[in-house]
Design an enzyme around this catalytic site. Structure first.
Site, mmCIF file in Angstrom:
data_model
loop_
_atom_site.group_PDB
_atom_site.id
_atom_site.type_symbol
_atom_site.label_atom_id
_atom_site.label_comp_id
_atom_site.label_asym_id
_atom_site.label_seq_id
_atom_site.Cartn_x
_atom_site.Cartn_y
_atom_site.Cartn_z
ATOM 1 N N ASP A 38 0.852 -1.201 0.000
ATOM 2 C CA ASP A 38 0.000 0.000 0.000
ATOM 3 C C ASP A 38 0.879 1.240 0.000
ATOM 4 N N LEU A 40 -0.161 4.096 1.070
ATOM 5 C CA LEU A 40 -0.612 4.940 2.190
ATOM 6 C C LEU A 40 -0.927 6.359 1.715
ATOM 7 N N THR A 41 -1.906 6.444 0.826
ATOM 8 C CA THR A 41 -2.440 7.755 0.445
ATOM 9 C C THR A 41 -3.288 8.244 1.621
ATOM 10 N N ALA A 91 -6.677 1.467 -5.237
ATOM 11 C CA ALA A 91 -7.271 2.383 -6.211
ATOM 12 C C ALA A 91 -7.541 3.707 -5.536
ATOM 13 N N THR A 137 -16.021 -2.431 -9.713
ATOM 14 C CA THR A 137 -17.233 -1.800 -9.191
ATOM 15 C C THR A 137 -18.400 -1.917 -10.167
ATOM 16 N N ASP A 138 -19.602 -1.810 -9.625
ATOM 17 C CA ASP A 138 -20.784 -1.807 -10.503
ATOM 18 C C ASP A 138 -20.884 -0.511 -11.302
ATOM 19 N N GLU A 139 -20.104 0.516 -10.903
ATOM 20 C CA GLU A 139 -20.229 1.821 -11.573
ATOM 21 C C GLU A 139 -19.762 1.780 -13.031
ATOM 22 N N TYR A 162 -13.788 8.431 -12.172
ATOM 23 C CA TYR A 162 -13.528 7.227 -11.368
ATOM 24 C C TYR A 162 -13.980 5.974 -12.112
ATOM 25 N N LYS A 166 -11.821 2.790 -13.660
ATOM 26 C CA LYS A 166 -12.013 1.390 -13.246
ATOM 27 C C LYS A 166 -12.379 0.528 -14.468
ATOM 28 N N ARG A 226 -28.733 3.425 -4.436
ATOM 29 C CA ARG A 226 -27.533 2.596 -4.373
ATOM 30 C C ARG A 226 -27.904 1.256 -3.738
ATOM 31 N N ASN A 261 -31.118 7.401 -1.367
ATOM 32 C CA ASN A 261 -30.232 8.063 -0.392
ATOM 33 C C ASN A 261 -31.011 8.721 0.744
HETATM 34 P P1 NAD Z 1 -10.049 3.064 -0.173
HETATM 35 O O1 NAD Z 1 -9.933 4.377 -0.855
HETATM 36 O O2 NAD Z 1 -10.594 2.998 1.199
HETATM 37 O O3 NAD Z 1 -8.604 2.348 -0.135
HETATM 38 C C1 NAD Z 1 -7.730 2.359 -1.220
HETATM 39 C C2 NAD Z 1 -6.357 1.904 -0.743
HETATM 40 O O4 NAD Z 1 -5.476 1.863 -1.864
HETATM 41 C C3 NAD Z 1 -5.722 2.856 0.281
HETATM 42 O O5 NAD Z 1 -5.154 2.118 1.347
HETATM 43 C C4 NAD Z 1 -4.635 3.567 -0.510
HETATM 44 O O6 NAD Z 1 -3.536 3.978 0.290
HETATM 45 C C5 NAD Z 1 -4.250 2.503 -1.518
HETATM 46 N N1 NAD Z 1 -3.659 3.077 -2.730
HETATM 47 C C6 NAD Z 1 -4.129 4.101 -3.476
HETATM 48 N N2 NAD Z 1 -3.285 4.361 -4.503
HETATM 49 C C7 NAD Z 1 -2.272 3.467 -4.404
HETATM 50 C C8 NAD Z 1 -1.094 3.215 -5.171
HETATM 51 N N3 NAD Z 1 -0.790 3.948 -6.261
HETATM 52 N N4 NAD Z 1 -0.284 2.202 -4.788
HETATM 53 C C9 NAD Z 1 -0.554 1.456 -3.686
HETATM 54 N N5 NAD Z 1 -1.640 1.660 -2.911
HETATM 55 C C10 NAD Z 1 -2.496 2.644 -3.266
HETATM 56 O O7 NAD Z 1 -10.893 2.160 -1.191
HETATM 57 P P2 NAD Z 1 -11.935 0.994 -0.885
HETATM 58 O O8 NAD Z 1 -13.269 1.586 -0.706
HETATM 59 O O9 NAD Z 1 -11.367 0.077 0.130
HETATM 60 O O10 NAD Z 1 -11.940 0.267 -2.315
HETATM 61 C C11 NAD Z 1 -11.036 -0.797 -2.589
HETATM 62 C C12 NAD Z 1 -11.314 -1.322 -3.988
HETATM 63 O O11 NAD Z 1 -12.671 -1.769 -4.085
HETATM 64 C C13 NAD Z 1 -11.146 -0.279 -5.089
HETATM 65 O O12 NAD Z 1 -10.549 -0.906 -6.200
HETATM 66 C C14 NAD Z 1 -12.567 0.157 -5.427
HETATM 67 O O13 NAD Z 1 -12.664 0.581 -6.756
HETATM 68 C C15 NAD Z 1 -13.317 -1.152 -5.196
HETATM 69 N N6 NAD Z 1 -14.736 -1.023 -4.820
HETATM 70 C C16 NAD Z 1 -15.097 -0.232 -3.762
HETATM 71 C C17 NAD Z 1 -16.429 -0.177 -3.371
HETATM 72 C C18 NAD Z 1 -16.883 0.661 -2.203
HETATM 73 O O14 NAD Z 1 -18.073 0.773 -1.949
HETATM 74 N N7 NAD Z 1 -15.975 1.239 -1.422
HETATM 75 C C19 NAD Z 1 -17.392 -0.902 -4.092
HETATM 76 C C20 NAD Z 1 -16.979 -1.679 -5.179
HETATM 77 C C21 NAD Z 1 -15.646 -1.746 -5.533
HETATM 78 O O1 TDX Z 2 -22.277 13.600 1.422
HETATM 79 C C1 TDX Z 2 -22.797 12.862 0.563
HETATM 80 N N1 TDX Z 2 -24.092 13.066 0.187
HETATM 81 C C2 TDX Z 2 -24.731 12.317 -0.744
HETATM 82 O O2 TDX Z 2 -25.913 12.543 -1.054
HETATM 83 C C3 TDX Z 2 -22.074 11.781 -0.069
HETATM 84 C C4 TDX Z 2 -20.639 11.517 0.284
HETATM 85 C C5 TDX Z 2 -22.733 11.028 -1.006
HETATM 86 N N2 TDX Z 2 -24.015 11.284 -1.363
HETATM 87 C C6 TDX Z 2 -24.682 10.395 -2.350
HETATM 88 C C7 TDX Z 2 -23.955 10.181 -3.654
HETATM 89 C C8 TDX Z 2 -24.346 8.774 -4.016
HETATM 90 O O3 TDX Z 2 -25.599 8.772 -4.684
HETATM 91 O O4 TDX Z 2 -24.747 9.111 -1.740
HETATM 92 C C9 TDX Z 2 -24.523 8.061 -2.681
HETATM 93 C C10 TDX Z 2 -23.301 7.271 -2.243
HETATM 94 O O5 TDX Z 2 -22.172 8.108 -2.418
HETATM 95 P P1 TDX Z 2 -20.669 7.620 -2.105
HETATM 96 O O6 TDX Z 2 -20.624 7.100 -0.713
HETATM 97 O O7 TDX Z 2 -19.748 8.708 -2.502
HETATM 98 O O8 TDX Z 2 -20.548 6.339 -3.045
HETATM 99 P P2 TDX Z 2 -20.698 6.138 -4.634
HETATM 100 O O9 TDX Z 2 -20.467 7.390 -5.365
HETATM 101 O O10 TDX Z 2 -22.013 5.446 -4.869
HETATM 102 O O11 TDX Z 2 -19.472 5.126 -4.912
HETATM 103 C C11 TDX Z 2 -19.170 4.058 -3.988
HETATM 104 O O12 TDX Z 2 -19.675 2.834 -4.409
HETATM 105 C C12 TDX Z 2 -19.062 2.239 -5.553
HETATM 106 C C13 TDX Z 2 -17.656 3.965 -3.750
HETATM 107 O O13 TDX Z 2 -17.156 5.223 -3.354
HETATM 108 C C14 TDX Z 2 -16.956 3.470 -4.999
HETATM 109 O O14 TDX Z 2 -15.577 3.274 -4.731
HETATM 110 C C15 TDX Z 2 -17.563 2.159 -5.410
HETATM 111 O O15 TDX Z 2 -16.998 1.724 -6.608
#
Ligand code: NAD
Ligand code: TDX
Length: 356
Positions: A38, A40-41, A91, A137-139, A162, A166, A226, A261
């Site tokens: 990682d 560590l961003t 990511a 992701t589903d996005e 984003y 992906k 969502r 939401n």
């Molecule tokens: P997050 O942002 O919480 O964590 C991302 C991690 O990747 C961090 O620890 C960061 O330091 C590390 N990172 C970023 N850039 C890097 C680099 N260049 N090299 C090495 N490490 C790096 O993200 P998350 O929510 O845990 O998502 C993880 C994965 O799951 C992602 O690929 C995201 O697209 C996917 N995903 C997330 C969700 C969601 O709801 N969060 C849903 C579907 C898919």
């Molecule tokens: O403050 C807020 N108010 C609000 O209305 C935030 C942060 C979000 N929203 C809305 C936007 C979206 O419709 O809520 C929904 C969820 O938003 P996020 O938590 O930013 O998630 P989303 O954009 O749906 O994306 C997430 O799910 C798919 C993750 O961030 C992605 O990494 C993953 O791929």
């Protein structure tokens, strides 16, 4: 079944990746080595892994600070640990950030994935006892109207920087399988929630703002939908794919749990009020409709019949219990919240959100 000895977890200090490492230690029979790479961003936080680190660092768990875009650093890790399996979480993951500044998304999500694939191909050659699992992701499928679902066969239609980054990484992973026979699997999952999620995503933002009696910013009309899945259920699905999935294939993962939401935010007000023994209506009055996210996708809904029927996976945490668990975690981990809110995150939030 393929014996996994050394698994490289990219992004293992982030939300889902750190939960995955906990999951491997706590909920599986896995007895090999876990290498967490990682950069560590702002989103990477080793505090998520304090207990694992204390118990297992240097024995079965190894942390390596590395950028997935750095070819030489990743090459070294493949050699040093004789990696046979990759689960690729690393990511840039937040849609709003990708709108304000897409560059890091292109760099990490596209070039970083390319760099990992190149390393896997060079190190593994034509071995077939290895696997690269790509977390997506589903996005990538775009936005749905009021009806319908995303299937594994749904054409890609990403609409934010984003999701476009992906989608691009998904295509690269499939191309490496098709062209070079690299053993890969992919998964496309809906919105995750649970402990250790960075407080920029909807659920932790709302829990913390409710607790702190701050405005609850709902984008647009609040009617965007969502599908929510507890993070451990995502991780059990990914683990099932790594162990039993068909090489070259993609599996959708979802909660079958769609929420508008605004309804979710109202429900969070009720739940947090119950925990804090406070008045729900006071919290609901904090709901503030703010300027919509540009290009805000209207509805996501995943069909995950395939992983259920072919790999016997199913969701195990219902939304009511999962939200309670998550709220409790955020209410009981103030130190984690304070730490995560300092530094880069705080600066970014101040710059981008102070005007709202
Ligand atoms: P997050 O942002 O919480 O964590 C991302 C991690 O990747 C961090 O620890 C960061 O330091 C590390 N990172 C970023 N850039 C890097 C680099 N260049 N090299 C090495 N490490 C790096 O993200 P998350 O929510 O845990 O998502 C993880 C994965 O799951 C992602 O690929 C995201 O697209 C996917 N995903 C997330 C969700 C969601 O709801 N969060 C849903 C579907 C898919
Ligand atoms: O403050 C807020 N108010 C609000 O209305 C935030 C942060 C979000 N929203 C809305 C936007 C979206 O419709 O809520 C929904 C969820 O938003 P996020 O938590 O930013 O998630 P989303 O954009 O749906 O994306 C997430 O799910 C798919 C993750 O961030 C992605 O990494 C993953 O791929």
């Amino acid at each position: 079944m393929r014996k996994i000895k050394n698994i490289l977890v990219t992004g293992g200090a982030g939300f889902i990746g750190s939960n995955f490492i906990h999951y491997l230690f706590n909920d599986t029979e896995f007895d090999g080595r876990i290498i967490n790479a990682d950069k560590l961003t702002y989103a990477g936080n080793l505090e998520n892994l304090t207990e694992i680190n204390k118990k297992h660092e240097g024995k079965r768990y190894f942390f390596e600070k590395a950028d997935i875009c750095d070819y030489n650093a990743i090459e070294l890790l493949f050699r040093k640990y004789d990696i046979d399996t990759v689960i690729h979480f690393a990511a840039e993951s937040h849609v709003d950030r990708s709108i304000h500044g897409p560059r890091d998304f292109i760099e990490t999500n596209i070039n970083g994935t390319f760099c990992l694939l190149e390393n896997a191909r060079a190190f593994w050659g034509d071995r077939d006892d290895v696997l690269f699992h790509h977390i997506s992701t589903d996005e990538v499928f775009g936005s749905l109207g009021e009806t319908g679902f995303f299937y594994e066969t749904t054409p890609y239609d990403p609409r934010s920087p984003y999701s476009a980054s992906k989608a691009s990484s998904d295509h690269l992973v499939r191309a490496y399988n098709h062209t070079y026979n690299l053993p890969v699997t992919l998964s496309n999952c809906s919105n995750n929630y649970g402990p250790y999620q960075f407080p920029e995503k909807l659920i932790p933002v709302m829990i913390l703002n409710i607790k702190e009696k701050k405005p609850l910013p709902v984008y647009g009309d609040g009617r965007n939908i969502r599908d929510w899945l507890y993070v451990n259920d995502h991780n059990s699905a990914a683990w099932a794919i790594i162990n039993k999935g068909k090489t070259g294939e993609t599996y959708n993962i979802g909660g079958e749990n769609e929420w508008e939401n605004i309804k979710l935010v109202n429900s969070l007000c009720e739940k947090v009020a119950r925990f804090l023994k406070k008045d729900t209506d006071y919290y609901k009055k904090l709901i503030t409709f703010v300027k919509d996210r540009p290009g805000h996708d209207r509805r996501y809904a995943i069909n995950c019949d395939r992983i259920k029927s072919e790999l016997g996976w199913k969701q195990s945490v219902d939304f009511d219990a999962g939200l309670d668990r998550t709220i409790e975690w955020y209410l009981n981990n103030q130190r984690w919240i304070d730490n995560v809110r300092s530094g880069e995150y705080k600066k970014w939030m101040e710059k981008n959100y102070s005007k709202r």
